[in-house]
Scaffold this motif. Structure first.
Motif, PDB file in Angstrom:
ATOM      1  N   VAL A 188     -37.623 -22.104 -50.323  1.00  0.00           N
ATOM      2  CA  VAL A 188     -38.674 -22.096 -49.298  1.00  0.00           C
ATOM      3  C   VAL A 188     -38.952 -20.665 -48.852  1.00  0.00           C
ATOM      4  O   VAL A 188     -40.110 -20.260 -48.681  1.00  0.00           O
ATOM      5  N   GLY A 189     -37.903 -19.870 -48.669  1.00  0.00           N
ATOM      6  CA  GLY A 189     -38.095 -18.465 -48.313  1.00  0.00           C
ATOM      7  C   GLY A 189     -38.833 -17.706 -49.396  1.00  0.00           C
ATOM      8  O   GLY A 189     -39.755 -16.930 -49.115  1.00  0.00           O
ATOM      9  N   LYS A 190     -38.445 -17.931 -50.645  1.00  0.00           N
ATOM     10  CA  LYS A 190     -39.095 -17.269 -51.778  1.00  0.00           C
ATOM     11  C   LYS A 190     -40.570 -17.650 -51.858  1.00  0.00           C
ATOM     12  O   LYS A 190     -41.439 -16.802 -52.078  1.00  0.00           O
ATOM     13  N   LYS A 191     -40.866 -18.939 -51.671  1.00  0.00           N
ATOM     14  CA  LYS A 191     -42.252 -19.425 -51.727  1.00  0.00           C
ATOM     15  C   LYS A 191     -43.108 -18.767 -50.656  1.00  0.00           C
ATOM     16  O   LYS A 191     -44.230 -18.311 -50.927  1.00  0.00           O
TER      17      LYS A 191
ATOM     18  N   LEU B 265     -37.075  -4.854 -45.387  1.00  0.00           N
ATOM     19  CA  LEU B 265     -36.299  -5.285 -44.228  1.00  0.00           C
ATOM     20  C   LEU B 265     -35.267  -6.334 -44.615  1.00  0.00           C
ATOM     21  O   LEU B 265     -34.122  -6.313 -44.135  1.00  0.00           O
ATOM     22  N   GLY B 266     -35.672  -7.268 -45.489  1.00  0.00           N
ATOM     23  CA  GLY B 266     -34.747  -8.307 -45.917  1.00  0.00           C
ATOM     24  C   GLY B 266     -33.536  -7.735 -46.627  1.00  0.00           C
ATOM     25  O   GLY B 266     -32.389  -8.137 -46.381  1.00  0.00           O
ATOM     26  N   ARG B 267     -33.785  -6.777 -47.522  1.00  0.00           N
ATOM     27  CA  ARG B 267     -32.675  -6.136 -48.237  1.00  0.00           C
ATOM     28  C   ARG B 267     -31.806  -5.326 -47.271  1.00  0.00           C
ATOM     29  O   ARG B 267     -30.577  -5.330 -47.378  1.00  0.00           O
ATOM     30  N   LEU B 268     -32.415  -4.654 -46.316  1.00  0.00           N
ATOM     31  CA  LEU B 268     -31.684  -3.867 -45.325  1.00  0.00           C
ATOM     32  C   LEU B 268     -30.706  -4.755 -44.551  1.00  0.00           C
ATOM     33  O   LEU B 268     -29.508  -4.455 -44.462  1.00  0.00           O
ATOM     34  N   PHE B 269     -31.206  -5.858 -43.998  1.00  0.00           N
ATOM     35  CA  PHE B 269     -30.348  -6.728 -43.199  1.00  0.00           C
ATOM     36  C   PHE B 269     -29.346  -7.479 -44.074  1.00  0.00           C
ATOM     37  O   PHE B 269     -28.250  -7.826 -43.612  1.00  0.00           O
TER      38      PHE B 269
ATOM     39  N   PHE C 256     -32.947 -16.444 -48.265  1.00  0.00           N
ATOM     40  CA  PHE C 256     -33.382 -15.752 -49.478  1.00  0.00           C
ATOM     41  C   PHE C 256     -32.750 -14.364 -49.568  1.00  0.00           C
ATOM     42  O   PHE C 256     -32.289 -13.942 -50.635  1.00  0.00           O
ATOM     43  N   PHE C 257     -32.700 -13.654 -48.439  1.00  0.00           N
ATOM     44  CA  PHE C 257     -32.134 -12.307 -48.437  1.00  0.00           C
ATOM     45  C   PHE C 257     -30.643 -12.289 -48.081  1.00  0.00           C
ATOM     46  O   PHE C 257     -29.984 -11.267 -48.232  1.00  0.00           O
ATOM     47  N   VAL C 258     -30.129 -13.417 -47.581  1.00  0.00           N
ATOM     48  CA  VAL C 258     -28.727 -13.592 -47.193  1.00  0.00           C
ATOM     49  C   VAL C 258     -28.343 -12.686 -46.021  1.00  0.00           C
ATOM     50  O   VAL C 258     -27.608 -11.710 -46.144  1.00  0.00           O
ATOM     51  N   PHE C 259     -28.891 -13.007 -44.855  1.00  0.00           N
ATOM     52  CA  PHE C 259     -28.441 -12.388 -43.615  1.00  0.00           C
ATOM     53  C   PHE C 259     -28.441 -13.451 -42.528  1.00  0.00           C
ATOM     54  O   PHE C 259     -28.870 -14.592 -42.751  1.00  0.00           O
ATOM     55  N   GLY C 260     -27.955 -13.115 -41.350  1.00  0.00           N
ATOM     56  CA  GLY C 260     -27.804 -14.091 -40.283  1.00  0.00           C
ATOM     57  C   GLY C 260     -29.134 -14.538 -39.696  1.00  0.00           C
ATOM     58  O   GLY C 260     -29.978 -13.703 -39.379  1.00  0.00           O
TER      59      GLY C 260
ATOM     60  N   PRO D 115     -28.098 -10.479 -54.564  1.00  0.00           N
ATOM     61  CA  PRO D 115     -27.845 -11.918 -54.733  1.00  0.00           C
ATOM     62  C   PRO D 115     -28.657 -12.448 -55.920  1.00  0.00           C
ATOM     63  O   PRO D 115     -29.678 -11.864 -56.302  1.00  0.00           O
ATOM     64  N   ASP D 116     -28.214 -13.554 -56.494  1.00  0.00           N
ATOM     65  CA  ASP D 116     -28.872 -14.101 -57.688  1.00  0.00           C
ATOM     66  C   ASP D 116     -30.373 -14.259 -57.500  1.00  0.00           C
ATOM     67  O   ASP D 116     -31.166 -13.919 -58.385  1.00  0.00           O
ATOM     68  N   GLN D 117     -30.785 -14.790 -56.342  1.00  0.00           N
ATOM     69  CA  GLN D 117     -32.203 -15.107 -56.131  1.00  0.00           C
ATOM     70  C   GLN D 117     -33.070 -13.857 -55.970  1.00  0.00           C
ATOM     71  O   GLN D 117     -34.295 -13.939 -56.010  1.00  0.00           O
TER      72      GLN D 117
END
Length: 621
Positions: A465-468, A490-494, A562-566, A607-609
């Protein structure tokens, strides 16, 4: 079509997240939000919310056709109503025609004012036809008033309601044709803004039984109007007669102009209108429960043909406790043999360590590695520190992001009804997307509807859903490409900060812009990011609440898996304007500079995604 395909198709139909897609089921599935009562009186209202927060559903529910579908649908009921909502969705194709080099801006504004008069009057006349049909009665208007109205609107004279409607219909068609060929056509007569509407409403109130009745114009997708056009409608709203009012639905920051045609006159809340922020209202009034009611109504319809479907959506989405998730992420292997590394051979330290749960032992291990101290010293500190439990609690959740750094598969679980509601952040569209994607993936794996959806399936669905929604950003506005790059940065940063929390402030997922070198480009990006739900604007620590400088921001929680943060609202960091814009223009270099300030590096494996974007993060193409 297989049974699974049939059920998935039915799911997609019932869990459609746009009101337009629900079609005949829209009002069967209508769930009344608590804030609806605030829209039902005669006060002008502005309903603010991102796409998917339910603006269209609520406004259509307030319309006369919505009222009828939600009532017992009897003629006598219609005759007893004291209020009628007139729904209008702003059509981009129509309103963008009122602009261009052919005529001056002031002329376009007058042309649009006439067009709005035509549209509102046409909708009122359409309502009268509907009323005659559904109330099983005939309405006879005063012929003089009807002719006066036609003259005011500059359409062909008429004497009856049906003739009047036909005249207005032709007036709209002819005027739209005129606008489309404005270069070749002689000037036309234009009506005075609001005057025909006032005359028509006065004529309607002269009908038997309509004296005490009131009307609301329900305007949806107000952001599709440009600033000049919003001025026109603002003027109507500011100076509406006592017989009608306005309820406006608009995306956050989509109401770009609050002045009337008099540039010195503004609409101000609460003097001129009541502001209703849907997200704030839903979160404040228990979004979890409201979302549960919305989804349970859909499950109930699905259960008619599939009795094995649970009655409660919450049952389908089990969560994981902190220790349970840590074990699934491999904490046991991380702390295996940890006691054997103690060198002092202290019975007290060994006993203390043995009594800790695996995640707390892992915290001990991480503290030793990040501080450069021996394991014995950290265990000694923990054993003697009265605040040790508080320190552990502060980091416990953030430790989950570190357990599988650099490994394949799920690095952090996002599962459970409460978690899904937090990811949606008061947005019903996102919540329904998460539910639909999870159950659909659950069925594809061969699981039964009667079984709960596994944490793995929930997490992978949340990532999808995040990717979409990340992919959809690019086509949402002229700023779409930059918003996509900003979100990736920002997603990669966090994500990197979440995976390296020990020794730093844990759960950093918000930011503020500091520094004087702000630009219009930066402020526009922030505003468009909020408007298109890439970012969330936070006002809790600010006073003014109007300028972009007065807000903190976060990436919308829907992108956290999707980015794996809190996904929980926690701590913030400071970004300079140069760092913020650098995440778009030179992502890799900007990430390195920002992370270096907290002694972190960019070299964490993706991360894989996110491997699809590996080249982008390496070279920022």
């Amino acid at each position: 079509m297989t049974d699974v395909d049939t059920i998935r198709h039915e799911l997609s139909r019932l869990f459609a997240y746009k009101a337009e897609w629900l079609k005949g089921n829209l009002f069967d599935l209508f769930t009344r939000p608590k804030y609806l009562a605030r829209l039902s009186d005669d006060v002008p209202c502005v309903l603010v919310g991102g796409r998917g927060t339910g603006k269209t559903t609520v406004l259509r529910g307030l319309s006369y056709s919505g009222q009828f579908e939600l009532s017992d649908k009897s003629p006598e009921t219609v005759k007893d109503w004291n209020h009628f909502g007139i729904y209008l969705r702003i059509n981009t194709n129509r309103v963008t025609a009122f602009g261009g080099p052919e005529v001056a801006d002031e002329r376009w504004q007058k042309l649009f004012s006439h067009y709005i008069n035509l549209v509102f009057c046409d909708l009122l006349l359409e309502f009268l036809s509907w009323y005659e049909n559904h109330a099983k009665t005939e309405l006879v208007a005063d012929a003089v008033q009807v002719r006066k109205f036609c003259a005011s609107l500059c359409v062909e004279p008429a004497s009856t309601i049906s003739e009047c409607r036909e005249s207005v219909n032709f007036g709209i068609v002819n005027f739209e044709s005129y606008i489309n060929n404005i270069d070749d056509e002689p000037p036309v007569k234009l009506s005075l803004l609001g005057a025909p509407v006032d005359l028509l409403v006065a004529a309607i109130k002269g009908l038997p039984g309509f004296v005490e009745r009131r009307f609301s114009f329900l305007i949806d997708e107000y952001e599709n109007l440009n600033e000049s056009q919003q001025q026109v409608v603002n003027t109507l709203m500011k100076h509406a007669s006592d017989a009608y009012t306005f309820k406006i639905g608009v995306r956050e920051l989509g109401w770009r102009c609050k002045t009337t045609l008099n540039p010195n006159e503004q609409l101000v809340s609460p003097a001129d209108y009541r502001l209703v922020n849907i997200t704030d209202e839903l979160i404040r009034n228990d979004f979890d429960q409201f979302a549960e009611e919305v989804c349970n109504a859909r499950l109930a319809m699905l259960r008619k043909d599939h009795p094995e479907v649970p009655s409660s959506i919450v049952e389908m989405f089990p969560t994981l406790g902190l220790q349970e998730e840590a074990l699934k992420l491999g904490v046991a292997s991380q702390v295996k043999g940890l006691a054997s590394l103690l060198k002092k051979n202290s019975d007290e330290n060994e006993l203390f360590l043995a009594k800790l749960d695996p995640l707390e032992q892992y915290f001990i291990k991480c503290r030793a590695e990040s501080s450069g101290k021996s394991l014995d010293d950290i265990v000694d500190e923990a054993r003697q520190d009265k605040n040790w439990q508080s320190k552990y609690d502060n980091y416990a959740y953030s430790l989950l992001f570190n357990l599988k750094q650099g490994k394949r598969g799920i690095r952090k679980y996002y599962c459970g009804w409460k978690t899904f509601c937090l990811l949606a952040n008061g947005n019903l569209r996102y919540l329904i997307e998460l539910v639909d994607a999870s159950i659909s993936a659950h069925l594809i794996l061969g699981a039964k509807l009667s079984a709960s959806v596994s944490p793995d399936t929930q997490t992978k669905a949340a990532q999808e859903v995040g990717k979409k929604n990340l992919g959809e950003l690019e086509g949402l506005s002229i700023h779409g490409a930059k918003l996509t790059k900003l979100l990736l940065g920002l997603g990669r940063l966090f994500g990197i900060m979440a995976g390296d929390a020990v020794g730093h402030a844990p759960e950093v997922n918000q930011f503020e812009i500091v520094g004087e070198s702000r630009s219009k480009e930066l402020d526009d990006l922030l505003n468009y990011g909020v408007m298109h739900l890439a970012l969330v604007r936070l006002t809790g620590t600010k006073i003014s609440g109007m300028d972009t400088k007065d807000y903190d921001y976060s990436v919308h929680p829907i992108f956290a898996p999707f980015f794996v943060f809190g996904h929980r609202k926690k701590r913030k960091m400071k970004l300079s304007p140069e760092e913020f814009l650098g995440l778009i223009d030179d992502t890799s270099s900007s990430l390195e500079k920002i992370l270096a300030k907290s002694q972190r590096t960019i070299d964490q494996p993706l991360p894989d995604q996110l491997t699809l974007f590996e080249i982008y993060f390496d070279g920022n193409s």
